[in-house]
Design an enzyme around this catalytic site. Structure first.
Site, PDB file in Angstrom:
ATOM      1  CB  THR A 252      -0.975  -0.028   1.233  1.00 56.68           C
ATOM      2  OG1 THR A 252      -1.486   1.119   1.360  1.00 56.68           O
ATOM      3  CG2 THR A 252      -0.226  -0.023   2.574  1.00 56.68           C
TER       4      THR A 252
ATOM      5  CD  GLU B 172      -3.368  -0.910   5.234  1.00 56.52           C
ATOM      6  OE1 GLU B 172      -4.322  -0.656   4.388  1.00 56.52           O
ATOM      7  OE2 GLU B 172      -2.504   0.198   5.128  1.00 56.52           O
TER       8      GLU B 172
ATOM      9  CE  LYS C  45      -7.215  20.906  14.978  1.00 51.35           C
ATOM     10  NZ  LYS C  45      -6.459  19.805  15.913  1.00 51.35           N
TER      11      LYS C  45
ATOM     12  CD1 TRP D 157     -11.981  17.405  14.112  1.00 52.92           C
ATOM     13  CD2 TRP D 157     -10.331  17.779  12.680  1.00 52.92           C
ATOM     14  NE1 TRP D 157     -10.939  17.154  14.806  1.00 52.92           N
ATOM     15  CE2 TRP D 157      -9.697  17.306  13.561  1.00 52.92           C
ATOM     16  CE3 TRP D 157      -9.494  18.002  11.337  1.00 52.92           C
ATOM     17  CZ2 TRP D 157      -8.549  16.952  13.735  1.00 52.92           C
ATOM     18  CZ3 TRP D 157      -8.258  17.714  11.343  1.00 52.92           C
ATOM     19  CH2 TRP D 157      -7.530  17.299  12.564  1.00 52.92           C
TER      20      TRP D 157
END
Lengths: 551, 551
Positions: free
Chosen positions: B183, B330, B440, B445
């Site tokens: 990855t 994953e 941010k 956020w």
């Protein structure tokens, strides 16, 4: 090590449904109607039951018996024992007193959770099941005033009351025992199949596959097959995992009542033996306008092969797909299964050809291996003609019987199923014969050899041969052929009374025929095939069928 | 021990489809049309390939690289390596030369199977991949005259020719390695995820569940997602197990050609990243009458979140269900997934409410655990509002990276996914953003994904990419890069007014930049790292900072 080796424990999936679908209902039939609770309540009560069992001294690995019909408490017992690592020993309420005593003692059940209405059956074992320290009694309408002397007893609600609604499920080995289910399909005493977490976990995933039972969270599942038969075919586990609505018939198995329950609750998938679906068909036909079956999509049918005419009736009349499954207690139980269309090349088959597929036992579930063998265990061709002994192996197949390994039932790691059949070029299994010595009655096995052994123990009886005879309602019923000693006089009543000391009423032969000889095979065994053929040639009919045709 | 502990090896399921459905086709796109072979031929060739690999010295555990598009030989390589116990290292053809060199050397690939048309990319590594003893070259139309100096090379057909068509698959440990996939999603060198037999076996069962992708033997599956991405999301394994027809687009990814291939071959389910489905949508809209999409039922979409407007378009226009999935290399990769109706209580939801579900990342697959956490790894509430870091664990989740454990990417046995999101009261995961792509601003956020999804819903907007830009007062502020449809005119004011209908004023982009293209990563996602680097290289400044410096 690149990936996590998370153990395949049932505790990792059984709480999932209640988390995703807390408000979905678990419905249990009662004497006067239904009793309802949510998935979240069921989960909370299961965790409470686990705490209560732990307080009663039950530890991981300890056997807990259930003597329960299909109902919410049975589901809670499944959930609680699986989560905490106890071993759920499902006691078949229909077993004979003798077998029941044997299996409770053989398993060493420390506690039994029993339906109050079934207590009289358990009561007969008073003084004979010393390992049982306590009975937890599930009361029900009409059975509030239960009592028992079989062991110190407590009411189920009192037992779990006040317990915390969260139990921290322990980390166990994935091969730790999960459940025990005894099979009485063969000679001698019942034999225990010990399910493990990993095996049932994988079985649960398999039955949720699209090309299998295709269970979905959107289903309303009604397990008619008792939860004391092979983990209720896995439906309770899958429904807990997915968050299905569940409908549980308890002891109310009258076909009209069952059909009405399924209609009222919008059941989409049900599971049961052919005799159940024969009865439901008759109930429907008696009053077709009374039932709106539009929600019902599929009926999983196993235990014995459903007659093709029955499959076709559900298909044509109700637009319901009967999913024929094949397996046994030893195979968790689902091994093969048949859907209308389950191969790419069958997509465009006309209905009659689809139907030919459904009338077979079906395709093997991914992960299992199955083949047919001759007597020397040579593999036989898959030509749809050659008949052989069916052997199966894989991650949810029994490897030995509990505390009674029975190596003769295995060939290497292959389970010798005792069934014979064919495999066709499409890979479909077709059962040729339900193993010929067993009598299949109402979804239950009756061991002909056990009956014979018992009958010949009676003074005056020289030889006995029990064979199955076809019965439209029960599938098969046993008939005993008896040779008496010279000059002896043993009336049929005495033989049946004698059998009743060991066998349940439904296991007793329907008829006793006195004969002079019984044909033998070349190896000196009773030739039951010839016996059955002889009865057929004579036009033999079971007593209750004679009456029916006479009326 | 009561049940068999059969190891969960891929070799136990990969031959199944060819046995059940020998004549079903595997179709591969070619320069001039398609190339076709049956499932049985594919299996036979896979067994031949295993023999050839063994003859070339490949043993269980040895890494074998594939540098292949989706095509029948790649499927054969999956099948052969899994069966014999070699480790399939899928090399991403779109990787940079630097990364490719790194991962071949890091894995120590002994042999690479490469498409002839991709050889020039491999050729650049000549002299720099010393572990590679041999290259097996798959020729294709127009690339018959290949040559390479990267290692001694052999033609694929010559390599397998004359080998036996049955390889006795060995018994391996179920946790033996199966595949390697690197990855490149994070900083530094690519990191390898090592799949194991057990993890992919369980993942394969999961994606065949009805409430998952619902793969069936009756499907015609077209994996558009490259087989060098996270095992092609598991579709090749499931299709081998079930006996599906498979359609493989090879390198021919032009949307119109792809759509035509799917139509011509009757594809029922496909899988790919959102940019693919954006392109196919455009191709369809350019000539709607040219395509009969009636066979197409569902499109699995992952890699990054598909915009809800795209999901809705497929639903409304083609009656195709886009199944949003969430996961990563994953996680094998499927972790969560969303269907129109996947809870009992959603059965009667009106379409618009069903659609709200589909627009979420979905429900967790059974067997996995997932939760959202704060920075101190405290679990956060599932209220649909609270945003936290997503952690996941379970039997098909990575436990460490290959020869580079990266403990900082784990918290205990939880994988820190790098995504942030919310979980609502129904248990649905909603992805807010990649944690590194969140903007941010003033201590709050802003989700770049939410802004992008909203902007692309505006007619005339083809694609949108929101990235953070540094700001001295607010820390970061969002900037939107927008690609307009050919000939469209959508002024910045209209985009901002449109955003203001849904977002607070402080969440609106500070700037709208019109671009011709947005760089993609090797896995087809918008490459925001490169976008940000590009803006930096251009000396880009936010509007109010420009004004500030000008004043």
């Amino acid at each position: 090590m690149g990936m996590q080796h998370t153990p395949l424990l049932m505790s990792r999936i059984i709480d999932r449904g209640a988390t995703l679908a807390p408000d979905v209902e678990i419905v249990t039939a009662t004497a006067s109607g239904t009793r309802r609770q949510t998935c979240a309540e069921t989960r909370d009560r299961a965790h409470q039951l686990a705490h209560a069992l732990a307080d009663a001294g039950i530890r991981a690995g300890d056997p807990v018996g259930t003597f329960l019909w299909n109902g919410s408490q049975h589901l809670e017992a499944y959930h609680a024992t699986a989560g905490m690592g106890a071993v759920l020993h499902t006691l078949n309420i229909r077993l004979s007193e003798h077998d029941l005593e044997y299996i409770i003692n053989h398993a060493g059940d420390r506690l039994v959770i029993a339906d109050a209405d079934a207590l009289p059956l358990l009561e007969k074992l008073a003084g004979r099941i010393p390992t049982v320290e306590r009975v937890v009694v599930v009361p029900s309408e009409g059975f509030e005033d239960w009592s028992t002397t079989v062991a110190p007893a407590v009411d189920y609600e009192a037992f779990i009351a006040g317990q915390p609604t969260r139990y921290e499920w322990p980390e166990l080995d994935e091969n730790a025992p999960l459940g025990l289910c005894y099979t009485s399909g063969t000679t001698g005493n019942p034999k225990g199949v010990e399910y493990e977490h990993r095996s049932q976990y994988l079985h649960t995933m398999a039955i949720c596959m699209t090309d299998s039972m295709a269970l979905s969270a959107t289903d309303t599942a009604c397990g008619v097959v008792p939860m004391f038969h092979a983990m209720g075919w896995g439906v309770p586990w899958a429904a807990l995992m997915l968050g299905c609505k569940q409908v549980m018939p308890h002891r109310f198995m009258d076909p009209a009542r069952l059909l009405q329950l399924m209609v009222d609750e919008g059941v989409t998938i049900s599971a049961g033996v052919p005799t159940i679906w024969q009865g439901v068909k008759a109930a429907y036909e008696a009053d077709p306008d009374a039932y709106d079956t539009s929600q019902l999509q599929r009926l999983t049918c196993g235990g014995s092969a459903p007659p093709p005419s029955l499959i076709r009736w559900y298909w044509d009349t109700l637009d319901v797909e009967m999913i024929q499954g094949w397996g046994m207690t030893e195979t968790s139980p689902l091994a093969t299964l048949s859907r209308k269309v389950m191969q790419y090349s069958h997509r465009d088959l006309p209905p009659d050809r689809q139907f030919e597929n459904v009338a077979k036992a079906g395709q093997l579930m991914p992960g299992l291996e199955l083949d047919i063998f001759d007597e020397e265990f040579n593999r036989l061709p898959h030509d749809g003609e050659t008949v052989g002994e069916i052997l199966v192996r894989g991650p949810w197949i029994c490897s030995e019987y509990y505390r009674n390994p029975q190596p003769g039932r295995f060939h290497g790691d292959w389970l010798i199923t005792g069934d014979v059949g064919r495999i066709d070029a499409d890979g479909y299994l077709i059962i040729s014969d339900r193993s010929k010595d067993l009598v299949k009655s109402g979804g239950e096995w009756i061991s002909s050899v056990d009956l014979e052994n018992h009958i010949v123990a009676l003074p005056g009886v020289a030889q006995a041969c029990v064979v199955a005879q076809p019965h439209p309602r029960w599938d098969e019923r046993p008939v005993a052929l008896v040779i008496l000693d010279e000059g002896a006089d043993v009336p049929a009543e005495r033989i049946l009374t004698h059998c009743a000391t060991q066998f349940a009423k439904w296991q007793l032969p329907d008829d006793v025929l006195y004969v002079k000889s019984i044909p033998l095979t070349s190896t000196g065994k009773m030739d039951k095939k010839t016996v059955r053929a002889g009865l057929d040639a004579e036009g033999y009919r079971l007593p209750d069928l004679r009456e029916a045709s006479a009326s």
